[in-house]
Scaffold this motif. Structure first.
Motif, PDB file in Angstrom:
ATOM      1  N   ASP A   1       0.370  30.878   4.469  1.00  0.00           N
ATOM      2  CA  ASP A   1       0.761  31.730   5.955  1.00  0.00           C
ATOM      3  C   ASP A   1      -0.459  32.540   6.090  1.00  0.00           C
TER       4      ASP A   1
ATOM      5  N   GLY B   1       0.263  27.570   4.755  1.00  0.00           N
ATOM      6  CA  GLY B   1       2.050  27.816   4.513  1.00  0.00           C
ATOM      7  C   GLY B   1       2.340  27.121   6.068  1.00  0.00           C
ATOM      8  N   ASN B   2       3.770  27.288   6.254  1.00  0.00           N
ATOM      9  CA  ASN B   2       4.358  26.622   7.362  1.00  0.00           C
ATOM     10  C   ASN B   2       3.872  27.250   8.611  1.00  0.00           C
TER      11      ASN B   2
ATOM     12  N   TYR C   1       0.606  25.341   9.546  1.00  0.00           N
ATOM     13  CA  TYR C   1       0.965  24.206  10.207  1.00  0.00           C
ATOM     14  C   TYR C   1       1.236  24.097  11.515  1.00  0.00           C
TER      15      TYR C   1
ATOM     16  N   ASP D   1       0.481  21.271  -1.609  1.00  0.00           N
ATOM     17  CA  ASP D   1       0.815  21.469  -0.165  1.00  0.00           C
ATOM     18  C   ASP D   1       2.522  21.226  -0.149  1.00  0.00           C
TER      19      ASP D   1
ATOM     20  N   THR E   1       4.596  22.663   2.598  1.00  0.00           N
ATOM     21  CA  THR E   1       5.335  22.475   3.736  1.00  0.00           C
ATOM     22  C   THR E   1       5.844  21.100   4.229  1.00  0.00           C
TER      23      THR E   1
ATOM     24  N   TYR F   1      11.098  21.440   9.169  1.00  0.00           N
ATOM     25  CA  TYR F   1       9.917  21.587  10.033  1.00  0.00           C
ATOM     26  C   TYR F   1       9.587  20.161  10.859  1.00  0.00           C
TER      27      TYR F   1
ATOM     28  N   TYR G   1       4.240  21.239  14.946  1.00  0.00           N
ATOM     29  CA  TYR G   1       3.683  21.214  13.627  1.00  0.00           C
ATOM     30  C   TYR G   1       2.668  20.241  13.549  1.00  0.00           C
TER      31      TYR G   1
ATOM     32  N   HIS H   1       2.993  27.225  -1.277  1.00  0.00           N
ATOM     33  CA  HIS H   1       3.384  28.268  -0.367  1.00  0.00           C
ATOM     34  C   HIS H   1       5.030  28.735  -0.490  1.00  0.00           C
ATOM     35  N   HIS H   2       6.098  27.564  -0.429  1.00  0.00           N
ATOM     36  CA  HIS H   2       7.374  27.972  -0.401  1.00  0.00           C
ATOM     37  C   HIS H   2       7.982  28.098  -1.723  1.00  0.00           C
TER      38      HIS H   2
ATOM     39  N   HIS I   1       5.734  32.891   0.919  1.00  0.00           N
ATOM     40  CA  HIS I   1       7.016  32.492   2.179  1.00  0.00           C
ATOM     41  C   HIS I   1       7.789  33.569   2.215  1.00  0.00           C
TER      42      HIS I   1
END
Length: 325
Positions: A77, A114-115, A118, A156, A158, A164, A173, A209-210, A244
């Motif tokens: 992010d 991050g999301n 995307y 990765d 996401t 998503y 996305y 990220h998550h 995240h």
């Protein structure tokens, strides 16, 4: 590492077919002369200096100088709310180059998506063109950073999250180079599993990220627990490092040696959510800040700092090491 070789590696990864299984791209980073390594970890930061991002960056610079850091990790992010719009998006300079200006932060940055990234032009963040603007920038989907004492496996995360792909808010996305999801995720998991099992590193850290485990707003990410965590356990991973959730956390697993470290306090935070999970919570701070790491072949020391540079929490672990990379 020579810049031209680094650019070539990035170009190769970005424009290769994501549906074809291939070994994760690897980069080498030297340790200090005494065999140690130090770094900072920050996530969820890109708000043009707002929401205390500049304050966090200032304190990162001070701690980075004290520790003589070797590099910085971003847990994703990188640009809010919707990533970068393209290679000429001023947000790159206004949220990155013009914010992290301290001399100690002029080191290599290893960055995952991050999301929110995307939701913009993903290929822009992955493009080697951005390195012409700021040579610190190294953003890729999934890759490995080798050092003499630890391997960092950047993942990765996401595309794992089904929400998503069927977003009820109809957010866009950028799935170029990822779709179809099932093939991409399967290949990534296969490549990561192979790399982890072949690794003889003293320490193995996975960065995504998550959240895997979290007591804050987003909580545990079910898709990662079901698909990624078994591979981490089988591969002997020591730490899972993520962003995240906009907070700082240390959670210890009750069924494996894996420790979960969240550093997602790079800017906007204070969500006011606390929901314990089944694992052991060692530390939780619902606010802005960042994390430092100091490593030797035997020892790891982690510290969390707030936006004013206050050392909020420290944790360390030591283990006998017989193997080397």
């Amino acid at each position: 590492m020579a810049v031209d070789m680094l650019l070539l590696a990035i170009v190769t990864l970005v424009f290769s077919s994501s549906s074809a299984s291939a070994e994760l791209q690897r980069f080498e980073h030297p340790v200090k002369g005494d065999g140690s390594l130090s770094l900072l970890v920050v996530g969820d930061w890109g708000r043009r200096g707002g929401y205390n991002q500049s304050h966090v960056a200032t304190q990162m610079g001070k701690v980075g100088d004290e520790l003589n850091i070797d590099f910085v990790i971003s847990t994703g992010d990188n640009f809010y709310e919707d990533g970068l719009s393209g290679l000429d998006d001023k947000a790159f300079e206004e949220s990155f180059s013009n914010v992290y200006v301290a001399p100690s932060l002029q080191k290599q940055w290893y960055i995952v998506l991050g999301n929110h990234d995307y939701r913009g032009d993903v290929l822009a963040q992955l493009s080697p063109v951005l390195r012409q603007t700021d040579s610190r920038w190294l953003c890729m989907r999934s890759f490995i950073v080798n050092t003499a004492i630890v391997q960092f496996f950047f993942v990765d995360t996401t595309p794992f999250v089904m929400e998503y792909w069927t977003d009820p808010e109809d957010n866009h996305y950028d799935w170029r180079g990822v779709a179809p999801r099932e093939t991409y995720v399967a290949n990534l998991l296969k490549d990561l599993d192979t790399a982890l099992k072949e690794s003889t590193a003293a320490w193995k850290f996975v960065v995504g990220h998550h959240t895997m485990r979290s007591v804050s707003e987003h909580g545990d990410t079910v898709e990662l627990l079901e698909n990624l965590l078994p591979i981490l356990k089988a591969g002997g991973v020591d730490l899972y490092i993520n962003g995240h959730d906009h907070c700082l956390e240390h959670i210890g697993s009750r069924d494996s040696p894996i420790q979960y470290l969240t550093s997602g306090g790079g800017s906007k935070a204070w969500r006011g959510v606390y929901t314990p999970n089944a694992d052991k919570l060692h530390f939780f701070y619902d606010g802005q800040g960042f994390m430092s790491m100091e490593l030797t072949e035997r020892d790891v020391k982690v510290a969390f700092y707030d936006a004013f540079g206050t050392n909020l929490y420290e944790w360390s672990v030591t283990k006998e090491v017989n193997a080397s990379m």
